[in-house]
Design an enzyme around this catalytic site. Structure first.
Site, mmCIF file in Angstrom:
data_model
loop_
_atom_site.group_PDB
_atom_site.id
_atom_site.type_symbol
_atom_site.label_atom_id
_atom_site.label_comp_id
_atom_site.label_asym_id
_atom_site.label_seq_id
_atom_site.Cartn_x
_atom_site.Cartn_y
_atom_site.Cartn_z
ATOM 1 N N HIS A 1 -12.010 -20.177 35.192
ATOM 2 C CA HIS A 1 -13.246 -20.519 34.491
ATOM 3 C C HIS A 1 -14.199 -21.333 35.349
ATOM 4 C CE1 HIS A 1 -12.139 -19.801 30.088
ATOM 5 N NE2 HIS A 1 -13.051 -18.968 30.495
ATOM 6 N N GLU B 1 -8.236 2.559 42.581
ATOM 7 C CA GLU B 1 -7.683 1.220 42.809
ATOM 8 C C GLU B 1 -6.297 1.287 43.434
ATOM 9 O OE1 GLU B 1 -8.965 -1.661 39.589
ATOM 10 O OE2 GLU B 1 -8.299 0.051 38.405
ATOM 11 N N ASP C 1 -8.159 -4.374 43.524
ATOM 12 C CA ASP C 1 -6.811 -3.819 43.415
ATOM 13 C C ASP C 1 -6.476 -2.906 44.584
ATOM 14 O OD1 ASP C 1 -5.428 -4.837 41.150
ATOM 15 O OD2 ASP C 1 -6.962 -3.913 39.897
ATOM 16 N N CYS D 1 -17.042 -1.299 42.587
ATOM 17 C CA CYS D 1 -17.266 -2.407 41.659
ATOM 18 C C CYS D 1 -16.320 -3.582 41.939
ATOM 19 C CB CYS D 1 -17.125 -1.936 40.219
ATOM 20 S SG CYS D 1 -15.511 -1.254 39.837
HETATM 21 C C1 PEP Z 1 -11.004 -4.048 41.106
HETATM 22 O O1 PEP Z 1 -9.780 -3.961 41.061
HETATM 23 O O2 PEP Z 1 -11.661 -4.050 42.163
HETATM 24 C C2 PEP Z 1 -11.773 -4.203 39.862
HETATM 25 C C3 PEP Z 1 -13.081 -4.181 39.867
HETATM 26 O O3 PEP Z 1 -11.074 -4.392 38.726
HETATM 27 P P1 PEP Z 1 -10.461 -5.801 38.278
HETATM 28 O O4 PEP Z 1 -10.932 -6.838 39.249
HETATM 29 O O5 PEP Z 1 -10.957 -6.029 36.889
HETATM 30 O O6 PEP Z 1 -8.997 -5.516 38.350
HETATM 31 MG MG MG Z 2 -8.821 -3.579 39.150
#
Ligand code: PEP
Ligand code: MG
Length: 579
Positions: A196, A440, A464, A511
């Site tokens: 947080h 991922e 990931d 992302c």
């Molecule tokens: C990622 O794994 O890059 C992703 C965007 O998902 P999260 O961070 O929510 O696992």
């Molecule tokens: Mg992820």
């Protein structure tokens, strides 16, 4: 001599200020028996403490200034909601009655149970949300023990103006109160990039370094320090040259920010005319406003896990639809990419040879789409809600953690079934809503050509992808040093995914955190990435880099990186691509 303490830089920027040590420790809790005739009184004492904790938080919430992003208030709202949840309000009273124990002990016992549930979750974001339970429980405990709350008691007296807060950890309420007091940076002993404090610091644009284990014992109250949120380091400011250097960087940063603000409506186009889409990652519906303010032209990742958090029942279809409606409405015609639930699960297997149970590795277990396909009662309402939201504006559905073609097919079959059910029931939806997959898992990247023939788009989740490619737990502080987005294996997987999408003619986005990190923007452009999704506060900086870049030149450099077989040449090439 300058002392350097290393942690994790979670919010960019530098700050110079005097240390304010927040020494508050965890409330000490001991168990004692309550004689039967006094049990009802003890229950009442507990209930009064919950009511007082609620009153305190409401007072904090009322003091949030108008210029603070809306999601900060929502962190406090989450805590207020938790103070209404039976798991924290009723379960401890049952324990007091059954065990005839004191309220503090009952609350602590219940906290430990809840924390175990969170710890077993695989999703790092949700796992760090165990902090919410901890913070709310601490607040009630402090009322029960009448402990002094230093953060709360420092409100309004101006003591924190310009100070660097050094604490073990901070609650969202502490953070809001102290930001209001004009603090200049945070340093905490606990927490990671997803805690947080980190999220709030990023949103409030306050430099922050977390995870410096010995921060409070290494720094003295009142001494002047430099907090470098980019490098994740805190330096004692004893050397005038170091101080002068940071003051200069700070001034340059301020000027840069002012200039970036002017780019909000400028197009993200490279010098040689390559158009790039810059989207936002959000976790809460009301973050859409920040995304639009930050210059995003859509949401590339809406992490829906937040809907399932801090509660013990899954949200119903209508509740989800309402959230998605808010996001679609706020985006005003821009696309939102809603990611289906990315939650982990605990699972134990019996170890052979009488060694007792061995916990499976949850990162490799029943998480994300695996869990959803395993538990259709959990998945179906979300599929329906997302599809129904597609009738309200442009929506894409994104599936996390795909690893096999079989899963892709299963998902698509379920989507078709859902469409039929919605048609039969007379619900509106967009039959052409794109269904895409996150890349991922290395297997997904290697199979991207196969996957892309079935999917409407791909999105590379580097957080990931790096963890699985390099076999490092992304939230294990001990192996953090191995987490390397520039590892040649990672770059090959990114590039082959982008190429697979190009060959199939479907969009490929990224992302993961890498997409919003200015250090990698030029390299990613060179790898022909044209859709980036990131925290809204990073968008303008990335836009500036894109506008200053020549995609053709970067493509040539990136090719040389991918084909490089000389370990000595690699760093040199990377430095040419660095920002
Ligand atoms: C990622 O794994 O890059 C992703 C965007 O998902 P999260 O961070 O929510 O696992
Ligand atoms: Mg992820």
């Amino acid at each position: 001599m300058t002392l350097a303490l290393h942690g994790i830089g979670v919010s960019r920027g530098f700050a110079l200020g005097r240390v304010h040590l927040l020494t508050r420790g965890k409330p000490e809790v001991i168990e004692y028996a309550i004689p039967r005739p006094y049990v009802a009184e003890e229950v009442e004492r507990f209930q009064n403490a919950v009511a007082e904790a609620k009153a305190q938080l409401k007072a904090v919430r009322a003091r949030i200034p108008d210029n603070v992003p809306a999601d900060i208030a929502s962190f406090i709202d989450t805590h207020l909601l938790m103070l209404e949840d039976s798991s924290l309000t009723v379960a401890p009273t049952t324990l007091i009655r059954e065990r005839q124990c004191n309220a503090e002990w009952a609350l602590k016992t219940q906290r430990d149970r809840l924390i175990r549930v969170f710890d077993a979750m695989n999703d790092p974001y949700l796992r760090t949300r165990r902090d919410d339970v901890d913070h709310v429980v601490d607040r009630i405990l402090r009322v029960l023990l009448s402990a002094d709350d230093e953060a709360a008691s420092t409100q309004g007296d101006g003591r924190l103006e310009g100070r660097v807060i050094v604490a073990d950890d901070l609650t969202p309420a502490d953070t809001v109160l102290m930001q209001h007091q004009g603090i200049t940076a945070f340093v905490t002993e606990h927490g990671g990039p997803l805690s947080h404090t980190a999220i709030l610091a990023r949103n409030l644009r306050i430099p922050a370094v977390v995870g410096i284990r010995n921060a409070r014992s290494s720094l003295r109250d009142d001494e002047t320090v430099i907090v470098d949120g980019e490098q994740g380091v805190v330096l004692t400011a004893e050397d005038d040259l170091v101080v002068a250097h940071y003051r200069h960087r700070q001034r340059a940063k301020r000027q840069e920010r002012a200039l970036l603000g002017k780019l909000k409506t400028a197009p993200a186009v490279t010098r040689d005319g390559v158009r790039v889409a810059l989207h936002a990652n959000i976790e809460l519906p009301n973050e859409t406003h920040q995304a639009m303010e930050g210059g995003a032209t859509g949401v590339g990742l809406y992490r829906t896990e937040f809907l399932y958090m801090n509660r013990f029942d899954a949200p119903e279809e209508e509740e989800q639809l309402e959230c998605y409606r808010q996001v679609v409405g706020a985006l005003d015609g821009h696309t939102v990419t809603i990611r289906t639930l990315d939650l982990g699960a605990d699972k134990q297997v019996d170890g052979g040879g009488g060694t007792g149970p061995i916990a499976t590795n949850p990162a490799l277990g029943l998480r994300a789409i695996r869990l959803c396909l395993h538990d259709l009662a959990l998945f179906r309402p979300q599929l329906r809600a997302i599809m129904r939201a597609s009738a309200l504006g442009p929506v894409r559905m994104m599936i996390p953690m795909l690893s096999s073609l079989h899963e892709v097919r299963q998902v698509l079959r379920l989507v078709e079934e859902t469409k039929q059910a919605l048609r039969d029931e007379g619900h509106a939806f967009d039959p052409r809503m794109p269904v895409g997959g996150m890349v991922e898992v290395p297997a997904a990247a290697v199979s991207a050509r196969l996957f892309s023939r079935l999917l409407g788009f791909l999105s590379i989740g580097t957080n990931d992808l790096i963890q699985y490619t390099l076999a490092i737990d992304r939230i294990d502080e001990q192996v953090n040093y191995l987490y390397d987005p520039l590892h040649p294996a990672v770059l090959q997987l990114i590039f082959s995914t982008i190429q697979a999408g190009q060959q199939q003619g479907i969009p490929v986005s990224m992302c993961g955190e890498m997409a919003g990190d200015p250090r990698y923007a030029r390299l990613l452009l060179g790898l022909e990435l044209t859709e980036f999704s990131m925290h809204p506060s990073a968008i303008l900086e990335i836009k500036k880099i894109i506008r200053d870049s020549h995609a053709g030149e970067l493509r040539d450099l990136a090719r040389r990186v991918l084909n490089c077989t000389d370990p000595d040449e690699f760093p040199e090439l990377m430095s040419l691509l660095a920002h």
